[in-house]
Design an enzyme around this catalytic site. Sequence first.
Site, PDB file in Angstrom:
ATOM      1  N   ASP A  75     -11.679 -44.191  35.448  1.00  0.00           N
ATOM      2  CA  ASP A  75     -10.692 -43.133  35.246  1.00  0.00           C
ATOM      3  C   ASP A  75     -10.514 -42.337  36.534  1.00  0.00           C
ATOM      4  OD1 ASP A  75     -10.635 -44.007  32.720  1.00  0.00           O
ATOM      5  OD2 ASP A  75     -11.391 -42.169  31.773  1.00  0.00           O
ATOM      6  N   ASP A 113      -7.113 -41.710  38.594  1.00  0.00           N
ATOM      7  CA  ASP A 113      -6.568 -40.370  38.830  1.00  0.00           C
ATOM      8  C   ASP A 113      -6.224 -40.150  40.294  1.00  0.00           C
ATOM      9  OD1 ASP A 113      -6.363 -39.434  36.341  1.00  0.00           O
ATOM     10  OD2 ASP A 113      -8.361 -38.511  36.282  1.00  0.00           O
ATOM     11  N   LEU A 162      12.067 -53.595   4.610  1.00  0.00           N
ATOM     12  CA  LEU A 162      11.571 -54.890   4.159  1.00  0.00           C
ATOM     13  C   LEU A 162      11.402 -54.877   2.657  1.00  0.00           C
ATOM     14  CD1 LEU A 162       8.729 -55.446   6.759  1.00  0.00           C
ATOM     15  CD2 LEU A 162      10.801 -56.806   6.561  1.00  0.00           C
ATOM     16  N   GLU A 187       1.762 -60.760  10.181  1.00  0.00           N
ATOM     17  CA  GLU A 187       1.471 -59.621  11.056  1.00  0.00           C
ATOM     18  C   GLU A 187       0.887 -58.481  10.241  1.00  0.00           C
ATOM     19  OE1 GLU A 187       5.291 -58.575  12.588  1.00  0.00           O
ATOM     20  OE2 GLU A 187       5.378 -60.316  13.901  1.00  0.00           O
ATOM     21  N   LYS A 210       1.031 -54.737   8.900  1.00  0.00           N
ATOM     22  CA  LYS A 210       2.093 -53.762   8.661  1.00  0.00           C
ATOM     23  C   LYS A 210       1.545 -52.408   9.111  1.00  0.00           C
ATOM     24  CE  LYS A 210       5.552 -52.343   5.327  1.00  0.00           C
ATOM     25  NZ  LYS A 210       5.541 -50.944   5.716  1.00  0.00           N
ATOM     26  N   ASP A 229       1.178 -48.586   9.885  1.00  0.00           N
ATOM     27  CA  ASP A 229       1.629 -47.430   9.122  1.00  0.00           C
ATOM     28  C   ASP A 229       1.923 -46.276  10.070  1.00  0.00           C
ATOM     29  OD1 ASP A 229       2.296 -45.854   7.040  1.00  0.00           O
ATOM     30  OD2 ASP A 229       0.272 -45.554   6.284  1.00  0.00           O
ATOM     31  N   ARG A 252      14.342 -44.259  13.496  1.00  0.00           N
ATOM     32  CA  ARG A 252      15.038 -44.933  12.410  1.00  0.00           C
ATOM     33  C   ARG A 252      16.169 -44.075  11.814  1.00  0.00           C
ATOM     34  NH1 ARG A 252      13.994 -48.605   8.503  1.00  0.00           N
ATOM     35  NH2 ARG A 252      15.125 -48.161   6.617  1.00  0.00           N
ATOM     36  N   TYR A 297       7.141 -55.520  17.075  1.00  0.00           N
ATOM     37  CA  TYR A 297       7.177 -56.640  16.120  1.00  0.00           C
ATOM     38  C   TYR A 297       8.554 -57.277  15.899  1.00  0.00           C
ATOM     39  CZ  TYR A 297       8.086 -52.411  13.345  1.00  0.00           C
ATOM     40  OH  TYR A 297       8.552 -51.211  12.896  1.00  0.00           O
ATOM     41  N   LYS A 357       2.053 -55.146   0.379  1.00  0.00           N
ATOM     42  CA  LYS A 357       1.410 -53.847   0.574  1.00  0.00           C
ATOM     43  C   LYS A 357       0.052 -53.821  -0.116  1.00  0.00           C
ATOM     44  CE  LYS A 357       4.565 -50.358   0.758  1.00  0.00           C
ATOM     45  NZ  LYS A 357       4.672 -49.110   1.463  1.00  0.00           N
ATOM     46  N   CYS A 405       5.458 -17.041 -12.755  1.00  0.00           N
ATOM     47  CA  CYS A 405       5.713 -17.535 -11.404  1.00  0.00           C
ATOM     48  C   CYS A 405       4.746 -16.879 -10.411  1.00  0.00           C
ATOM     49  CB  CYS A 405       7.156 -17.222 -11.012  1.00  0.00           C
ATOM     50  SG  CYS A 405       7.493 -17.589  -9.290  1.00  0.00           S
ATOM     51  N   CYS A 465       6.952 -14.548  -7.964  1.00  0.00           N
ATOM     52  CA  CYS A 465       7.698 -13.354  -8.373  1.00  0.00           C
ATOM     53  C   CYS A 465       7.294 -12.825  -9.743  1.00  0.00           C
ATOM     54  CB  CYS A 465       9.202 -13.639  -8.337  1.00  0.00           C
ATOM     55  SG  CYS A 465       9.745 -14.701  -9.664  1.00  0.00           S
ATOM     56  N   CYS A 486      10.763 -21.504 -12.647  1.00  0.00           N
ATOM     57  CA  CYS A 486      10.864 -20.059 -12.561  1.00  0.00           C
ATOM     58  C   CYS A 486      12.344 -19.745 -12.726  1.00  0.00           C
ATOM     59  CB  CYS A 486      10.370 -19.560 -11.203  1.00  0.00           C
ATOM     60  SG  CYS A 486      10.870 -17.861 -10.917  1.00  0.00           S
ATOM     61  N   CYS A 489      13.644 -14.847  -6.711  1.00  0.00           N
ATOM     62  CA  CYS A 489      12.365 -15.456  -6.334  1.00  0.00           C
ATOM     63  C   CYS A 489      12.471 -15.986  -4.892  1.00  0.00           C
ATOM     64  CB  CYS A 489      12.060 -16.566  -7.333  1.00  0.00           C
ATOM     65  SG  CYS A 489      10.494 -17.372  -7.045  1.00  0.00           S
TER      66      CYS A 489
HETATM   67  S1  IVH Z   1       9.652 -56.056  10.702  1.00  0.00           S
HETATM   68  C1  IVH Z   1      14.224 -56.225   9.712  1.00  0.00           C
HETATM   69  N1  IVH Z   1       7.076 -55.950  11.138  1.00  0.00           N
HETATM   70  O1  IVH Z   1       7.738 -51.368   7.972  1.00  0.00           O
HETATM   71  C2  IVH Z   1      12.749 -56.156   9.633  1.00  0.00           C
HETATM   72  N2  IVH Z   1       8.121 -54.019  10.247  1.00  0.00           N
HETATM   73  O2  IVH Z   1       9.082 -51.414   5.328  1.00  0.00           O
HETATM   74  C3  IVH Z   1      12.170 -55.242  10.599  1.00  0.00           C
HETATM   75  N3  IVH Z   1       6.610 -52.115   9.909  1.00  0.00           N
HETATM   76  O3  IVH Z   1      10.927 -50.395   8.996  1.00  0.00           O
HETATM   77  C4  IVH Z   1      10.805 -54.824  10.298  1.00  0.00           C
HETATM   78  N4  IVH Z   1       4.786 -53.110  10.649  1.00  0.00           N
HETATM   79  O4  IVH Z   1       8.891 -49.524  10.321  1.00  0.00           O
HETATM   80  C5  IVH Z   1       8.151 -55.295  10.683  1.00  0.00           C
HETATM   81  N5  IVH Z   1       4.804 -56.004  11.622  1.00  0.00           N
HETATM   82  C6  IVH Z   1       5.874 -55.339  11.182  1.00  0.00           C
HETATM   83  C7  IVH Z   1       5.800 -54.002  10.736  1.00  0.00           C
HETATM   84  C8  IVH Z   1       6.957 -53.376  10.258  1.00  0.00           C
HETATM   85  C9  IVH Z   1       5.300 -51.984  10.166  1.00  0.00           C
HETATM   86  C10 IVH Z   1       7.449 -51.066   9.315  1.00  0.00           C
HETATM   87  C11 IVH Z   1       8.779 -50.880   9.969  1.00  0.00           C
HETATM   88  C12 IVH Z   1       9.808 -51.194   8.924  1.00  0.00           C
HETATM   89  C13 IVH Z   1       9.037 -50.963   7.671  1.00  0.00           C
HETATM   90  C14 IVH Z   1       9.619 -51.776   6.549  1.00  0.00           C
END
Ligand code: IVH
Length: 684
Positions: A34, A38, A84, A113, A115, A117, A136, A225, A312, A406, A409, A424, A430
């Site tokens: 590091d 720097d 999706l 892949e 997903k 969050d 988005r 992705y 999911k 409430c 109020c 309420c 309120c």
């Molecule tokens: S593909 C047209 N790949 O999940 C398809 N999305 O519920 C484009 N997300 O809007 C999405 N991991 O924000 C894709 N490996 C992944 C993802 C992913 C997270 C999110 C993304 C998307 C949402 C859909």
Amino acid sequence: MNVEEAKQRITALSEEIRKHNYSYYVLSRPVVSDYDFDILLQELIRLEQQFPELIEKDSPSQQVGGEITKEFRQVIHRYPMLSLGNTYSENEIRDFETRVHRIVGEQVGYVCELKFDGVAIGITYRDGRMAYAVTRGDGIQGDDVTANIKTIKSIPLKLQGSDYPDEFEIRGEIILPHSSFEKINLQRQEDGEEPFANPRNAASGSIKMQDSAEVAKRHLDCFFYYILGENTSFNSHYEGMMKARSWGFKISEHTIRCNTIEDIFDYLKTAEKLRNDLPFDIDGVVIKVNSISQQEMLGFTAKSPRWAIAYKFKAEQATSRLLSVDFQVGRTGAVTPVANLQPVLLAGTIVKRATLHNADVVAALDVRIGDVVFVEKGGEIIPKIAGVEKDLRKPDSKPLVFAKTCPECGSTLKRNEGESAWYCPNEAGCPPQIKGKLEHFISRRAMNIDSLGEGKVELLYDKGLIHNAADLYDLTFDQLIGLEKIYPATDEKKTRTVSFREKTVNNILTGIEMSKQVPFDRVLYAVGIRFVGETVARKLALHFLSMDNLRNADLTSLTDVGEIGDKIAGSILNFFSDPKATALIDRLKLAGINFEMNPALNPRKSYKLNGLTFVITGVFEKYSRDGLKKIIEENGGKNVGSISAKTSYVLAGSDMGPEKRKKAAKLKIPIISEDDFLRMLNME
Ligand code: IVH
């Protein structure tokens, strides 16, 4: 050092720093300490200070932020940001595979892949440099947050290699690793601020901050992705991802190819286990058809691609003890019971509060103070109580008593038949309800008084200058000038002082004056009659044509209007029978608000399709082609004859030609049916 030498040194330093950034942030394999890093960065910054004309827009020094954005520019997505299809079951993955196979009719390979969050982002690169980054938003248009995105060190400002398309968009997920999340929350608690509920919220709050230097301090990260563009040279999604990796983008090492459904199921199991060990949140797995030509054969629905599906994970649960219950009043007056829990670790975050939704849920759970409860984080941001361990209940526990008055109020709460929420009833007195109504009144789709946004209405209310919408129209320059309030820091903003100087005051007064031009349907929506949303307001306005006619309408004439049932009609009658409400209406009329519909002057029915371009093709069932064109124009959209990169949607009836279908697929433009289209406008 002369300019020429400085230029050379700056280029060399930038290249070296860029490489180190890549090793550190993308590969997680630092090659220098590091300290050494720097030293290089400091030298670059010093040289750039000395020769400011040599600062490149994508110099690594620019990644510390500093740019302030007051209001994010709205950008229409070149390709709509779709979502999706979701599933929680393996059977539906089988159905997905069967469907794909049936349509494609040949061997199909997949990519699995994680997903992630976090928060979706679309970044456009031109000639190997970051051009702009957009959130988005509503999927159609989002905020230009480029200045903030540039501070994320794992996102390249300048690409490596040379085989990237001249212009393309890459999509990914901005995430906040657990370690950064914990640090931020610790700091917030020390500063007496409310901590973020989870890393996703923190990430989302962070990319919308106004000061990019603050964003830089949050240590966000990003996994990519999806690549979109016209001149991409890869034949499969996987190949595209590997190319992106070689250009400097962070592609998860858990992105893999699967050839059979068994491979996919194995991946689901691995990912579910992996979840607990990853340094960031994931909420499932995404399964994508690998071949681009097969993706094109499958195409899109209005909402999502047919070539991908999200699996999911089921919500994670933890047990905790219920310490007490608070009752919170929302903007609509609805009272929500909120559980205070013994702090518990759930999916990587400490949970102290959970919603109990409403009195019906409380009764169904029969939850009691002192109970051991199951806390769950579903798709929602706020955790909920999913169940009670009744065997562990103390014998002397008593059923929970729901609030009768409430908490804001003191009014006695009411409940309408057939509804779960207690309300309420003190709408006009309120505080959270009054503020909520005022904020609704000035909002963009209502009276659109944007000069009053950002806490300014709240200030006027707090200073006792306005109690309802009509009061806005009595405000004077002298009342407003010099007003000031200091707002403590929130999740997204630092402490800020709102103070009204001459320019602000003039803007506010002009905004209020201009709102007198807002068409009657939006006025009706702005007034805030329960159950009268935008669509209902428009229907009522077009049918009754004036506030007076609506006010004099009885139950039958109300329910005669298509789609207005007893519930909405009852609410309207109720509103006009309340002397406080009618007094407000009278004052608004006196102030000069538009209380009449002039369909000739205002043919536009909505702004929902603003900025969107449609190509209509084929034969339709419910409307003629011209009918559909008219609807598009009436709602702010544009019709064009042929499909191009600029088309937002292809509206297809039966008999759409194969050439057009191919072209739409190639340009990744969603093809939507007449029903999909009508649904967009709530017209189905
Ligand atoms: S593909 C047209 N790949 O999940 C398809 N999305 O519920 C484009 N997300 O809007 C999405 N991991 O924000 C894709 N490996 C992944 C993802 C992913 C997270 C999110 C993304 C998307 C949402 C859909």
